[in-house]
Scaffold this motif. Structure first.
Motif, PDB file in Angstrom:
ATOM      1  N   GLY A 186     109.430 -24.918  84.006  1.00 17.76           N
ATOM      2  CA  GLY A 186     109.073 -26.273  83.604  1.00 17.76           C
ATOM      3  C   GLY A 186     110.202 -27.280  83.617  1.00 17.76           C
ATOM      4  O   GLY A 186     110.055 -28.382  83.096  1.00 17.76           O
ATOM      5  N   LYS A 187     111.323 -26.952  84.241  1.00 12.22           N
ATOM      6  CA  LYS A 187     112.444 -27.883  84.320  1.00 12.22           C
ATOM      7  C   LYS A 187     112.322 -28.749  85.570  1.00 12.22           C
ATOM      8  O   LYS A 187     112.012 -28.248  86.652  1.00 12.22           O
ATOM      9  CB  LYS A 187     113.765 -27.108  84.350  1.00 12.22           C
ATOM     10  N   LEU A 188     112.556 -30.047  85.433  1.00 12.01           N
ATOM     11  CA  LEU A 188     112.472 -30.961  86.561  1.00 12.01           C
ATOM     12  C   LEU A 188     113.565 -30.641  87.583  1.00 12.01           C
ATOM     13  O   LEU A 188     114.749 -30.660  87.272  1.00 12.01           O
ATOM     14  CB  LEU A 188     112.623 -32.409  86.077  1.00 12.01           C
ATOM     15  N   THR A 189     113.155 -30.324  88.819  1.00 10.40           N
ATOM     16  CA  THR A 189     114.110 -29.955  89.867  1.00 10.40           C
ATOM     17  C   THR A 189     114.186 -30.971  90.990  1.00 10.40           C
ATOM     18  O   THR A 189     115.186 -31.023  91.701  1.00 10.40           O
ATOM     19  CB  THR A 189     113.750 -28.584  90.464  1.00 10.40           C
ATOM     20  N   ILE A 223     106.990 -41.082  80.494  1.00 10.54           N
ATOM     21  CA  ILE A 223     107.408 -39.712  80.205  1.00 10.54           C
ATOM     22  C   ILE A 223     106.208 -38.870  79.784  1.00 10.54           C
ATOM     23  O   ILE A 223     106.065 -37.707  80.182  1.00 10.54           O
ATOM     24  CB  ILE A 223     108.484 -39.710  79.100  1.00 10.54           C
ATOM     25  N   GLU A 224     105.321 -39.462  79.014  1.00  9.25           N
ATOM     26  CA  GLU A 224     104.122 -38.740  78.569  1.00  9.25           C
ATOM     27  C   GLU A 224     103.223 -38.374  79.748  1.00  9.25           C
ATOM     28  O   GLU A 224     102.681 -37.265  79.810  1.00  9.25           O
ATOM     29  CB  GLU A 224     103.357 -39.603  77.566  1.00  9.25           C
ATOM     30  N   LYS A 225     103.071 -39.292  80.696  1.00  9.97           N
ATOM     31  CA  LYS A 225     102.234 -39.015  81.868  1.00  9.97           C
ATOM     32  C   LYS A 225     102.850 -37.923  82.744  1.00  9.97           C
ATOM     33  O   LYS A 225     102.146 -37.031  83.230  1.00  9.97           O
ATOM     34  CB  LYS A 225     102.039 -40.289  82.679  1.00  9.97           C
ATOM     35  N   LEU A 226     104.163 -37.999  82.940  1.00  9.05           N
ATOM     36  CA  LEU A 226     104.836 -36.958  83.721  1.00  9.05           C
ATOM     37  C   LEU A 226     104.709 -35.594  83.047  1.00  9.05           C
ATOM     38  O   LEU A 226     104.524 -34.568  83.718  1.00  9.05           O
ATOM     39  CB  LEU A 226     106.317 -37.298  83.895  1.00  9.05           C
ATOM     40  N   ASP A 227     104.803 -35.588  81.734  1.00 13.78           N
ATOM     41  CA  ASP A 227     104.694 -34.336  81.003  1.00 13.78           C
ATOM     42  C   ASP A 227     103.288 -33.762  81.117  1.00 13.78           C
ATOM     43  O   ASP A 227     103.115 -32.540  81.213  1.00 13.78           O
ATOM     44  CB  ASP A 227     105.054 -34.561  79.535  1.00 13.78           C
ATOM     45  N   SER A 228     102.272 -34.637  81.137  1.00 14.43           N
ATOM     46  CA  SER A 228     100.903 -34.153  81.298  1.00 14.43           C
ATOM     47  C   SER A 228     100.698 -33.566  82.694  1.00 14.43           C
ATOM     48  O   SER A 228      99.993 -32.563  82.857  1.00 14.43           O
ATOM     49  CB  SER A 228      99.908 -35.296  81.049  1.00 14.43           C
TER      50      SER A 228
END
Length: 323
Positions: A186-189, A223-228
């Protein structure tokens, strides 16, 4: 890194114990006359050999720690092994003297079982644990990236994929495309954007939450949308999403299904149905499989964008006969 720091700390303890034991031994032998020059040379040889053994041990521990980290982070064992082979080739000439010194040190530790050597052998419990972790990561079943498994996965997650694409495209302006990819933990790469707006998004490790939010709002994200998006992808077992706009064929969204070695396997979901001529044209490409008029399976390699899709022709033949 914690194990690495613990090993250094334990070595200092070993050195301290040896000095303490040596001091006690000297105090009991006050009446014995010892040659000063010979004693000094003996101490130098002992410290040199102790330091050399510690240095080799730290290198081995660091190598195992790096290997364990690579196996933990990489998506497949094949990619990890190729990285390790590259490292082994580069360090071949350095590794020969290291192996020789290490073997001599282990033989001496087994043959002369004094307190220093016993502690030296005991420290290898950490290395054994690291090796067991590496073996465990290596034998964990890897995700298959074949046309058959991709078809099964797509059928199982079709509704969630379509819902995710619809919601994501609603967030973005009409002329904006973007891509995001995460590791299996789950880490942004990876991150990319195609927009008239200049977006300077660099991820959590560089920017503050406020700066991230300000940049993402330029293209209708947060950030919330990206996390979803990340949570939905993880739930389906996928790695990333890419929205393409203004393509030569049609607008499409790409879902990263998985990776094997240098190859990445994706779903391409087109907005408009493909014509017969386009289906024929796309199927003639080695790295694409047309599943239906909206979905295409894609195989992309880091160094060769025309790499063949493994098992493509057998799958197409079976798919045609089933119809």
């Amino acid at each position: 890194m914690i194990i690495f720091a613990v090993n250094i700390f334990l070595f200092l303890i070993v050195l301290g114990v040896w000095l303490w034991m040596d001091t006690r031994k000297k105090s009991k032998q006050k009446d014995v006359v010892v040659d000063a020059e010979g004693s000094c040379k003996s101490y130098y040889r002992f410290f040199f050999w102790l330091f050399l053994r510690f240095l080799i041990y730290v290198l081995i521990t660091f190598l195992l720690l790096t290997t364990m980290f690579v196996f933990y982070e990489e998506d497949d064992t094949e990619g990890s092994l190729s990285w390790l082979m590259f490292f082994a080739i580069l360090g071949w000439y350095i590794s020969i003297p290291i192996v020789l010194v290490y073997i001599c040190s282990l033989v001496q530790s087994v043959w002369y079982r004094n307190y220093v050597n016993n502690i030296f052998l005991g420290l290898h419990c950490f290395n054994i644990l690291q090796v067991l972790c590496i073996v465990g990561f290596a034998v964990v079943p890897q995700k298959e990236c074949t046309p058959e498994t991709m078809e099964v996965s797509y059928k199982a997650n079709r509704q969630n994929i379509e819902r995710l694409i619809k919601v994501t495209r609603c967030w973005l302006p009409d002329s904006t495309g973007f891509s995001v990819e995460y590791s299996k933990h789950g880490k942004l790469t990876d991150w990319g954007v195609s927009s008239k707006q200049q977006v300077n998004f660099k991820g959590d490790e560089i920017e503050s939450k406020k700066e991230q939010e300000r940049e993402l709002q330029k293209i209708g994200l947060s950030i919330e949308k990206l996390d979803s998006v990340r949570l939905v992808l993880q739930k389906m077992g996928y790695r990333g999403l890419s929205v393409s706009r203004g393509g030569a064929i049609s607008d499409y969204t790409e879902i990263v299904y998985g990776k094997t070695g240098n190859k990445e396997f994706n779903y391409r979901i087109y907005d408009k149905p493909l014509t017969d001529s386009l289906v024929y044209k796309l199927n003639r490409r080695y790295n694409l499989i047309v599943y239906n008029r909206y979905v295409v399976f894609s195989c992309v390699e880091d160094f060769d964008y025309d790499s063949p899709f493994p098992g493509k022709y057998a799958y197409l033949q079976k798919h045609t006969l089933s119809k």
